[in-house]
Design an enzyme around this catalytic site. Structure first.
Site, PDB file in Angstrom:
ATOM      1  N   ASN A  10       0.871  -1.176   0.000  1.00 24.58           N
ATOM      2  CA  ASN A  10       0.000   0.000   0.000  1.00 24.58           C
ATOM      3  C   ASN A  10       0.907   1.226   0.000  1.00 24.58           C
ATOM      4  O   ASN A  10       1.454   1.593   1.033  1.00 24.58           O
ATOM      5  CB  ASN A  10      -0.908  -0.013   1.238  1.00 24.58           C
ATOM      6  CG  ASN A  10      -1.757   1.240   1.334  1.00 24.58           C
ATOM      7  OD1 ASN A  10      -1.823   2.032   0.384  1.00 24.58           O
ATOM      8  ND2 ASN A  10      -2.408   1.440   2.477  1.00 24.58           N
ATOM      9  N   TRP A  11       1.046   1.821  -1.167  1.00 27.10           N
ATOM     10  CA  TRP A  11       1.976   2.960  -1.277  1.00 27.10           C
ATOM     11  C   TRP A  11       1.396   4.250  -0.698  1.00 27.10           C
ATOM     12  O   TRP A  11       2.090   5.258  -0.616  1.00 27.10           O
ATOM     13  CB  TRP A  11       2.357   3.181  -2.754  1.00 27.10           C
ATOM     14  CG  TRP A  11       3.334   2.176  -3.265  1.00 27.10           C
ATOM     15  CD1 TRP A  11       4.034   1.244  -2.545  1.00 27.10           C
ATOM     16  CD2 TRP A  11       3.750   1.999  -4.632  1.00 27.10           C
ATOM     17  NE1 TRP A  11       4.847   0.498  -3.371  1.00 27.10           N
ATOM     18  CE2 TRP A  11       4.696   0.947  -4.655  1.00 27.10           C
ATOM     19  CE3 TRP A  11       3.405   2.622  -5.836  1.00 27.10           C
ATOM     20  CZ2 TRP A  11       5.302   0.511  -5.838  1.00 27.10           C
ATOM     21  CZ3 TRP A  11       4.008   2.192  -7.002  1.00 27.10           C
ATOM     22  CH2 TRP A  11       4.958   1.151  -7.007  1.00 27.10           C
ATOM     23  N   HIS A 104      -9.509   1.469   5.173  1.00 22.31           N
ATOM     24  CA  HIS A 104      -8.220   1.723   5.815  1.00 22.31           C
ATOM     25  C   HIS A 104      -8.398   2.735   6.951  1.00 22.31           C
ATOM     26  O   HIS A 104      -9.200   3.665   6.831  1.00 22.31           O
ATOM     27  CB  HIS A 104      -7.209   2.248   4.781  1.00 22.31           C
ATOM     28  CG  HIS A 104      -5.807   2.209   5.295  1.00 22.31           C
ATOM     29  ND1 HIS A 104      -5.320   3.175   6.152  1.00 22.31           N
ATOM     30  CD2 HIS A 104      -4.811   1.312   5.121  1.00 22.31           C
ATOM     31  CE1 HIS A 104      -4.068   2.866   6.473  1.00 22.31           C
ATOM     32  NE2 HIS A 104      -3.732   1.741   5.855  1.00 22.31           N
ATOM     33  N   GLU A 106      -6.712   5.163   7.817  1.00 21.07           N
ATOM     34  CA  GLU A 106      -6.504   6.569   7.417  1.00 21.07           C
ATOM     35  C   GLU A 106      -7.760   7.126   6.757  1.00 21.07           C
ATOM     36  O   GLU A 106      -8.105   8.295   6.927  1.00 21.07           O
ATOM     37  CB  GLU A 106      -5.278   6.661   6.491  1.00 21.07           C
ATOM     38  CG  GLU A 106      -3.991   6.435   7.275  1.00 21.07           C
ATOM     39  CD  GLU A 106      -2.857   5.794   6.490  1.00 21.07           C
ATOM     40  OE1 GLU A 106      -2.895   5.791   5.246  1.00 21.07           O
ATOM     41  OE2 GLU A 106      -1.923   5.276   7.142  1.00 21.07           O
ATOM     42  N   GLU A 176      -5.289  -4.362  10.833  1.00 23.34           N
ATOM     43  CA  GLU A 176      -4.216  -3.383  11.014  1.00 23.34           C
ATOM     44  C   GLU A 176      -4.470  -2.601  12.300  1.00 23.34           C
ATOM     45  O   GLU A 176      -5.258  -1.644  12.302  1.00 23.34           O
ATOM     46  CB  GLU A 176      -4.184  -2.395   9.836  1.00 23.34           C
ATOM     47  CG  GLU A 176      -3.903  -3.032   8.493  1.00 23.34           C
ATOM     48  CD  GLU A 176      -3.350  -2.004   7.497  1.00 23.34           C
ATOM     49  OE1 GLU A 176      -2.284  -2.269   6.948  1.00 23.34           O
ATOM     50  OE2 GLU A 176      -3.962  -0.946   7.303  1.00 23.34           O
ATOM     51  N   GLY A 182       2.773   2.694  10.701  1.00 21.00           N
ATOM     52  CA  GLY A 182       3.742   3.766  10.487  1.00 21.00           C
ATOM     53  C   GLY A 182       4.477   4.195  11.748  1.00 21.00           C
ATOM     54  O   GLY A 182       5.128   5.233  11.762  1.00 21.00           O
ATOM     55  N   SER A 222       3.646  -1.776  10.443  1.00 20.73           N
ATOM     56  CA  SER A 222       5.094  -1.874  10.650  1.00 20.73           C
ATOM     57  C   SER A 222       5.663  -3.256  10.318  1.00 20.73           C
ATOM     58  O   SER A 222       6.564  -3.748  11.010  1.00 20.73           O
ATOM     59  CB  SER A 222       5.460  -1.447  12.075  1.00 20.73           C
ATOM     60  OG  SER A 222       5.121  -0.081  12.269  1.00 20.73           O
ATOM     61  N   GLY A 243       2.974  -0.814   4.301  1.00 26.48           N
ATOM     62  CA  GLY A 243       3.103   0.581   3.895  1.00 26.48           C
ATOM     63  C   GLY A 243       4.564   0.936   3.646  1.00 26.48           C
ATOM     64  O   GLY A 243       5.141   0.610   2.611  1.00 26.48           O
ATOM     65  N   GLY A 244       5.188   1.575   4.620  1.00 22.17           N
ATOM     66  CA  GLY A 244       6.536   2.130   4.464  1.00 22.17           C
ATOM     67  C   GLY A 244       7.558   1.164   3.886  1.00 22.17           C
ATOM     68  O   GLY A 244       8.338   1.529   2.996  1.00 22.17           O
TER      69      GLY A 244
END
Ligand code: 13P
Length: 264
Positions: A10-11, A104, A106, A176, A182, A222, A243-244
């Site tokens: 997931n960018w 998500h 976010e 999640e 993150g 993470s 993600g990251g």
């Protein structure tokens, strides 16, 4: 139950078309010759979907290029019309999109998406035969107040309201925990396994034991090359939403490698 692990990058709001091209070229060359028993998914921003689709469909010389599936990070719950800034499921289909990330944290926290909106989006995605990656997870305050299970139950029942068993079979759940996204703080494998087993038990209550045994539940928060193996070894964890650590080709590949039990 033999569930194929699914590793999805997931960018988020990173990588326009040119950075997408750099990533994919590098990732495909590193991937060449590997044969993973896992599904690989990349979810770029909307504006990079065309570039990603082009790169994957023209990379015929590269083994596995066609095995990478494309995901969108969101979709509209509406079909078409006066919805400024929105993207419909039929538009996504034109870019060979298979999956769509919905719910998500976010989107829930920053853009105010409720369980009801997420439910409408899941239904719309299924109408277009897109496969939702349906995200759920608790905040730290909710966990510390002892509300982990009630939060997850509410999100699952709300998000899947009136979803048939047939459609459920095309859905992936991503657990999640918000406090792990993150932050560099990963859930311990025990915390993650407990939550995943609980998610599966709620699916069993709603749809029966067979559907619960079949549904894939990814972990997100993470995930890194160094913790992927331990997390993925848990019996109820079927891959990761990353993600990251999925912004860099080698790191995404190492997560897949380390997290896939029978990787060659
Ligand atoms: P991080 O891997 O950066 O923690 O993000 C997880 C996530 O939100 C994936 O959807």
């Amino acid at each position: 139950m033999n569930r194929k692990p699914i590793f999805a990058a997931n960018w988020k709001m990173n990588k326009g078309p040119s950075e997408t091209e750099d990533f994919v070229k590098s990732f495909l060359s590193k991937l060449q010759g590997s044969n993973f028993n896992s599904e690989i998914v990349i979810a770029p921003p909307f504006v990079s979907l065309a570039k990603l689709a082009d790169l994957l469909h023209t990379a015929t010389a590269v083994q596995n290029a066609h095995a990478i599936q494309i995901a969108a990070q969101n979709c509209s719950q509406y079909d078409a019309g006066a919805y400024t800034g929105e993207v419909s499921v039929l538009m996504l289909r034109e870019f060979f999109v298979h999956y769509v990330i919905l719910g998500h944290s976010e989107r829930r926290a920053i853009f105010g998406e409720t369980d009801e909106i997420i439910n409408a989006k899941i239904k719309k995605a299924r109408e277009a035969n897109l496969k939702p990656i349906f995200c759920i997870g608790e905040t730290l305050a909710e966990r510390e107040a002892g509300n982990l299970e009630s939060v997850l139950r509410t999100q699952i029942t709300g998000g899947l309201k009136d979803i048939s068993e047939k459609d459920l079979a095309e859905i992936v759940i991503a657990y999640e925990p918000v406090w792990a996204i993150g932050t560099g703080v990963t859930a311990t494998s025990e915390q993650a396994q407990d939550a995943h087993a609980f998610v599966r038990s709620v699916i069993a209550e709603l749809y029966g034991a067979d559907a619960a045994a079949k549904i894939r539940v990814q972990y997100g928060g993470s995930v890194k090359p160094g913790n992927a193996a331990e997390l993925m070894a848990c019996p109820d964890i079927d891959g990761a939403l990353i993600g990251g650590a999925a912004l860099e080709p080698q790191s995404f590949l190492d997560i897949i490698k380390n997290g896939t039990p029978s990787a060659e």
